[in-house]
Design a protein around this motif. Structure first.
Motif, PDB file in Angstrom:
ATOM      1  N   TYR A  99       1.913  -0.487   5.583  1.00  0.00           N
ATOM      2  CA  TYR A  99       2.170  -1.886   5.264  1.00  0.00           C
ATOM      3  C   TYR A  99       3.097  -2.459   6.339  1.00  0.00           C
ATOM      4  O   TYR A  99       4.277  -2.099   6.399  1.00  0.00           O
ATOM      5  N   ASP A 112       6.607  -3.530   5.957  1.00  0.00           N
ATOM      6  CA  ASP A 112       6.673  -4.610   4.976  1.00  0.00           C
ATOM      7  C   ASP A 112       7.260  -4.042   3.686  1.00  0.00           C
ATOM      8  O   ASP A 112       6.553  -3.566   2.802  1.00  0.00           O
ATOM      9  N   ARG A 115       6.133  -5.646   0.290  1.00  0.00           N
ATOM     10  CA  ARG A 115       4.815  -5.204  -0.164  1.00  0.00           C
ATOM     11  C   ARG A 115       4.877  -3.762  -0.675  1.00  0.00           C
ATOM     12  O   ARG A 115       4.206  -3.412  -1.653  1.00  0.00           O
ATOM     13  N   SER A 120       3.856  -2.583  -4.414  1.00  0.00           N
ATOM     14  CA  SER A 120       2.867  -1.522  -4.587  1.00  0.00           C
ATOM     15  C   SER A 120       3.364  -0.474  -5.575  1.00  0.00           C
ATOM     16  O   SER A 120       2.613  -0.006  -6.441  1.00  0.00           O
ATOM     17  N   GLU A 159      -4.026  -4.488  -2.677  1.00  0.00           N
ATOM     18  CA  GLU A 159      -4.070  -5.737  -1.927  1.00  0.00           C
ATOM     19  C   GLU A 159      -4.931  -6.767  -2.649  1.00  0.00           C
ATOM     20  O   GLU A 159      -4.600  -7.943  -2.714  1.00  0.00           O
ATOM     21  N   GLU A 162      -2.935  -8.149  -5.478  1.00  0.00           N
ATOM     22  CA  GLU A 162      -1.931  -9.098  -5.037  1.00  0.00           C
ATOM     23  C   GLU A 162      -2.553 -10.469  -4.836  1.00  0.00           C
ATOM     24  O   GLU A 162      -2.002 -11.490  -5.208  1.00  0.00           O
TER      25      GLU A 162
END
Length: 479
Positions: free
Chosen positions: A381, A390, A393, A397, A455, A458
């Motif tokens: 990420y 990231d 993120r 997760s 993803e 999200e």
């Protein structure tokens, strides 16, 4: 006032977010699984009046406008009292502030003969609302069946222990263990070997506990019919309310089973499991069901699926996110929640991560922020502009892994002693163990599969944020 509503109904202040970010960089405390032992009293509001808004007195002579105006006034008075209660405590807790959603709950309870209170087996003391249970059983005088759902996620001894806890605390409450995926029963909740395999929520089949629920509904139907035959017919003219609702007369021909509960408790999956077919749309995003819907199981049994709503509690925000009561996609500061997890289970071993090799701080102890950083690096990420890990993120997760059950964070009753189970509870444990199987070590392919699906989730969460029922938290414009 609007200020109180915004602060105690949902939104966090910038100061609080920054404070939590700084705390997430502090070294983690020692793992203490005792923190996962809970009781209903741990999350209950002070009085049953604050536990849920009740529909005011009404009759069929009232106009629609007059009825809605009265409901709005009473609902605003209830939220004002609840906000004042939270303000006095100094700690906010999210709850459903959309009157329309509460109206759907009222309607579901009114039309139901039996009410299934669906709770996630991982957080039953948080998902079960005593004020709602008391309202249904005492004021509406209806039977409540507690359904402890998703028992395939936890060890069978946890499921049986919670059944024992509720049956001892509420002798008149019927408790049914349920799983829409009994063939996926885990014998190991968490293991240093890695994450648990992902469930396939798109393929409903035989469900454990479905037969028991249908049998209870049939017994209720037969009992009602026998009582009707024993009741003598009254003489005299028609009552003025006899013609008020023709459709209600039809309700007497079958039993209506209402399903209520918090978001992400698995109500829609329970309906599909009972029907052994995908009749109701399901999603891993809390708040997916927007309106109550009725589906016939047979000519004598009707199911009514009510949208999940957040009942008032005193639970901290971290726990509300992990239990699915608040969508991960709307969390602004997820790092402190990861720290909350890491102080209760061995999260570092489960994720199989190594401490980031930071040149300037090689001996830095683990913190919530470093866990998110290491997980982001492991899964690739990266931020678009600076090509750095990231961390945000990565944190989201991890939260999704917990919400979906691939990392098992679950409560246990206080003084949890599974070896003390005896009698029928020991027999039930033996039965559940027959479905259990150890999860095999997850390979890299599975982790990549989760990354892709994470993803997608999200995107789904962010795109539905405006339409999600939680977007109205702290907003009473509709009223």
């Amino acid at each position: 006032s609007s200020g109180i509503n915004a602060e105690y109904g949902g939104a966090e202040s910038k100061e609080e977010i920054e404070k939590n970010k700084k705390q997430s960089r502090l070294p983690l405390g020692q793992i203490n699984e005792k923190l996962l032992e809970t009781s209903i009293e741990d999350f209950s509001v002070e009085s049953t009046e604050l536990g849920m808004p009740k529909r005011g007195k009404w009759d069929y002579k009232m106009t629609k406008h007059k009825l809605e105006l009265a409901e709005q006034q009473e609902f605003r008075a209830w939220t004002a009292k609840l906000d004042e209660y939270y303000q006095t405590r100094g700690k906010a807790s999210y709850y459903e502030r959309n009157l329309e959603t509460w109206r759907q709950l009222w309607r579901t309870l009114e039309m139901s003969d039996i009410v299934l209170f669906v709770c996630d087996i991982r957080y039953p003391t948080l998902h079960f609302s005593y004020p709602v249970y008391k309202y249904i059983t005492e004021e509406l005088d209806k039977q409540v069946i507690l359904v402890l759902n998703k028992i395939d996620i936890v060890h069978p001894s946890v499921s049986v222990s919670w059944k024992l806890y509720f049956e001892q605390k509420f002798p008149e409450l019927r408790v049914v263990l349920f799983s829409a995926f009994p063939e996926q029963q885990k014998l190991v909740e968490n293991s240093a070997r890695g994450l648990l395999k992902r469930q396939n929520i798109k393929k409903p089949g035989w469900a454990y506990g479905a037969d028991k629920l249908i049998q209870l509904a049939k017994c209720h139907y037969e009992d009602r019919k026998s009582k009707e035959l024993d009741t003598p017919m009254t003489s005299g003219g028609k009552d003025e309310d006899d013609e008020r609702m023709g459709e209600e007369e039809e309700d007497e021909e079958y039993v209506t089973i209402g399903l209520i509960g918090q978001p992400n408790a698995g109500k829609s999956s329970l309906v599909n499991g009972i029907l052994q077919d995908k009749k109701v749309s399901v999603s891993r995003t809390p708040g997916h069901t927007k309106h109550f819907q009725t589906i016939f199981y047979s000519s004598k049994i009707r199911l009514c699926d009510c949208p999940g709503l957040v009942f008032p509690t005193t639970a901290p925000k971290q726990l509300q996110v992990l239990s699915g009561m608040y969508p991960v996609a709307q969390v602004k500061e997820p790092y402190s929640i990861v720290g909350y997890i890491a102080e209760r289970i061995d999260l570092i071993s489960l994720l199989r991560i190594s401490h980031p090799n930071m040149e300037d701080m090689p001996d830095e102890p683990w913190s919530a922020w470093y866990i998110c950083f290491a997980w982001a690096e492991k899964n690739g990420y990266m931020t678009a502009r600076t090509a750095r890990a990231d961390v945000y993120r990565g944190a989201n997760s991890i939260l999704r892994l917990v919400v979906t059950g691939r990392i098992c964070v679950r409560f246990t009753p206080q003084n949890y002693q599974p070896d003390d189970l005896c009698g029928s509870y020991r027999d039930l444990l033996t039965e559940l163990l027959s479905f259990a199987k150890e999860e095999e070590k997850g390979d890299e392919e599975e982790e990549e599969e989760f990354s892709e699906s994470s993803e997608e989730n999200e995107k789904e969460g962010s795109s539905s944020a405006k339409g999600n029922m939680f977007s109205v938290l702290g907003d009473q414009d509709e009223m």
